[in-house]
Design an enzyme around this catalytic site. Structure first.
Site, short mmCIF file in Angstrom:
data_model
loop_
_atom_site.label_atom_id
_atom_site.label_comp_id
_atom_site.label_asym_id
_atom_site.label_seq_id
_atom_site.Cartn_x
_atom_site.Cartn_y
_atom_site.Cartn_z
N HIS A 187 16.42 30.20 25.97
CA HIS A 187 17.72 29.83 25.42
C HIS A 187 17.90 30.40 24.01
O HIS A 187 18.89 30.11 23.35
CB HIS A 187 17.87 28.31 25.33
N ASP A 207 24.19 21.85 46.93
CA ASP A 207 23.62 20.72 47.67
C ASP A 207 22.18 20.99 48.11
O ASP A 207 21.34 20.08 48.09
CB ASP A 207 24.49 20.40 48.90
N GLY A 232 27.79 20.51 39.11
CA GLY A 232 27.82 21.94 39.41
C GLY A 232 29.21 22.47 39.70
O GLY A 232 29.40 23.34 40.56
N ARG A 243 28.98 30.44 30.48
CA ARG A 243 29.86 29.47 31.14
C ARG A 243 30.98 29.13 30.17
O ARG A 243 30.73 29.05 28.96
CB ARG A 243 29.05 28.22 31.48
N THR A 281 21.49 28.49 33.96
CA THR A 281 20.15 29.09 33.85
C THR A 281 19.30 28.83 35.09
O THR A 281 18.75 29.75 35.69
CB THR A 281 19.41 28.48 32.63
N LYS A 305 12.59 32.76 31.26
CA LYS A 305 13.82 32.12 30.75
C LYS A 305 13.72 31.83 29.26
O LYS A 305 12.71 31.33 28.79
CB LYS A 305 14.03 30.79 31.51
N PHE A 323 19.48 16.14 37.15
CA PHE A 323 19.74 17.40 36.43
C PHE A 323 20.87 18.15 37.12
O PHE A 323 21.74 18.74 36.48
CB PHE A 323 18.45 18.24 36.44
S1 PPS Z 1 19.50 24.12 31.21
O1 PPS Z 1 18.91 22.76 31.10
O2 PPS Z 1 20.11 24.53 29.95
O3 PPS Z 1 18.57 25.11 31.71
O4 PPS Z 1 20.69 23.91 32.25
P1 PPS Z 1 21.34 25.05 33.15
O5 PPS Z 1 20.48 25.27 34.32
O6 PPS Z 1 21.69 26.23 32.32
O7 PPS Z 1 22.69 24.40 33.61
C1 PPS Z 1 22.74 23.22 34.39
C2 PPS Z 1 24.12 23.17 35.00
O8 PPS Z 1 24.18 24.09 36.10
C3 PPS Z 1 24.47 23.35 37.29
N1 PPS Z 1 23.82 23.97 38.45
C4 PPS Z 1 24.48 24.45 39.49
N2 PPS Z 1 25.79 24.53 39.75
C5 PPS Z 1 26.16 25.05 40.94
N3 PPS Z 1 25.28 25.48 41.88
C6 PPS Z 1 23.95 25.43 41.65
N4 PPS Z 1 23.10 25.86 42.58
C7 PPS Z 1 23.51 24.91 40.41
N5 PPS Z 1 22.29 24.69 39.86
C8 PPS Z 1 22.51 24.11 38.66
C9 PPS Z 1 23.96 21.95 36.99
O9 PPS Z 1 24.49 21.01 37.89
C10 PPS Z 1 24.45 21.79 35.56
O10 PPS Z 1 25.86 21.69 35.47
P2 PPS Z 1 26.68 20.31 35.48
O11 PPS Z 1 28.10 20.67 35.18
O12 PPS Z 1 26.08 19.43 34.44
O13 PPS Z 1 26.53 19.76 36.85
#
Ligand code: PPS
Length: 337
Positions: free
Chosen positions: A156, A277, A303, A177, A74, A154, A299
């Site tokens: 959920h 990053d 990723g 996902r 998200t 946004k 948070f």
């Molecule tokens: S939420 O709280 O429900 O809104 O979370 P959401 O944003 O849907 O999901 C968070 C996961 O997305 C990863 N994330 C990313 N991954 C790759 N690239 C980018 N730029 C990116 N931004 C957010 C984030 O790290 C969380 O995944 P995990 O597997 O926990 O790292």
């Protein structure tokens, strides 16, 4: 208009027990939840206060709604879309993402949360932003209603809870996902975020996900609600895994879908801006900064695609795989490779 199709019930004793022992006392909303059976949506009781306002939210033709089950990408999509439609303007990007792309369900999670933990305004916040925060704190739905320009919103909640026929009224981006990474990510979120206060093991959390007794309810019901709309011309259904594989391609497709052309140079800037990053270090895009989270609870955790391999194996993996296979068969949903 009342949302009459949204019929809720009290949780069963088993469901109540799961939530009761699952959470500490940091946010009582996590323990006091209700279930919308048809949608298999489990949500804090406080949602009842916001349900009609959400359902009747006045949609504008140029709105962009980002609809997801939790932890499916998200925040990444919000950053991508809000910067895309603002030409990757770095000045605009300095505004915290929650103002650029408000989370419409946040009051349901925070309402009456006595500890008041969650969003905090850093001391050096400029006055105009403090004012925005003040407005935001009064209610995210009124805040979003008053937003000017093209809005990126946004939620959920699954589609039954959103304004009726949303997809006919504006653009909708649904991000999904694959479930095993979603479980791992949701688990870490639930133990790391002060708003959740989860206190069980990953194995227990995985069991609860399979039962659909977690915040925002059943993964498959939610995914189905987006999957059914995937061929609608106003809906862009995107997998987290495809964003990982080729974020430039997704951005180019989004630019066409949102009817907001970007130069090749801007596309490249955006690819860089939303790379893991860079986003992790970006205090306005990474929610950790506003929540003052320590590094180990970031948070932006990993990723990655396939992180589940570090956590699930043996009979537990077999059980989760069976759950996935059954639901794929039942729904016809094709997960990414
Ligand atoms: S939420 O709280 O429900 O809104 O979370 P959401 O944003 O849907 O999901 C968070 C996961 O997305 C990863 N994330 C990313 N991954 C790759 N690239 C980018 N730029 C990116 N931004 C957010 C984030 O790290 C969380 O995944 P995990 O597997 O926990 O790292």
């Amino acid at each position: 208009m009342a949302a009459e199709h949204l019929v809720w019930r009290e949780l069963t004793a088993e469901e109540k027990h799961i939530l009761e022992v699952g959470h500490d006392d940091s946010n009582r909303n996590m323990k006091d939840q209700i279930c919308f059976e048809k949608q298999r949506m489990i949500i804090p009781r406080t949602y009842l206060k916001f349900m009609d306002d959400m359902y009747n939210f006045p949609v504008k033709k140029d709105d962009i709604w980002i609809v997801t089950y939790p932890k499916c990408g998200t925040t990444w999509m919000q950053e991508t879309v809000s910067m895309l439609i603002n030409n990757v303007d770095q000045e605009y990007g300095k505004l915290p993402q929650i103002f650029r792309s408000p989370f419409l369900d946040i009051d349901t999670l925070m309402d009456g949360n006595e500890k008041g933990e969650g969003l905090q305004v850093p001391e050096d916040t400029p006055d105009f932003m403090k004012k925005m925060m003040e407005e935001f704190s009064k209610g995210v739905i009124p805040f979003a209603r008053k937003m000017s320009g093209r809005r990126v919103l946004k939620s959920h909640m699954s589609f039954d809870f959103l304004p009726p026929n949303l997809e006919d009224k504006c653009k909708v981006v649904y991000v999904a996902r694959q479930p095993k990474d979603c479980i791992v990510s949701f688990y870490h979120h639930s133990i790391n975020m002060p708003l959740h206060g989860y206190q069980q093991s990953l194995s227990t959390f995985a069991e609860e996900m399979m039962k659909g007794v977690v915040l925002f309810g059943d993964y498959w019901k939610h995914l189905e609600s987006g999957w059914k709309l995937r061929n609608h011309p106003n809906v862009k259904f995107i997998w987290f895994e495809d964003m990982k594989k080729d974020s430039k391609k997704v951005i180019e497709e989004l630019s066409v879908f949102l009817e907001h052309p970007l130069s090749e140079e801007k596309v490249d800037q955006l690819v860089h801006h939303v790379s893991f990053d860079v986003m992790k270090l970006n205090k306005t895009a990474n929610p950790s900064a506003m929540m003052k989270l320590p590094e180990e609870k970031n948070f932006m955790r990993k990723g990655q695609v396939g992180d589940w391999k570090n956590y699930f194996s043996g009979p537990e993996l077999e059980k989760i795989d069976n759950w996935i296979e059954e639901n794929k068969k039942r729904t016809g949903i094709q997960l990414p490779e």
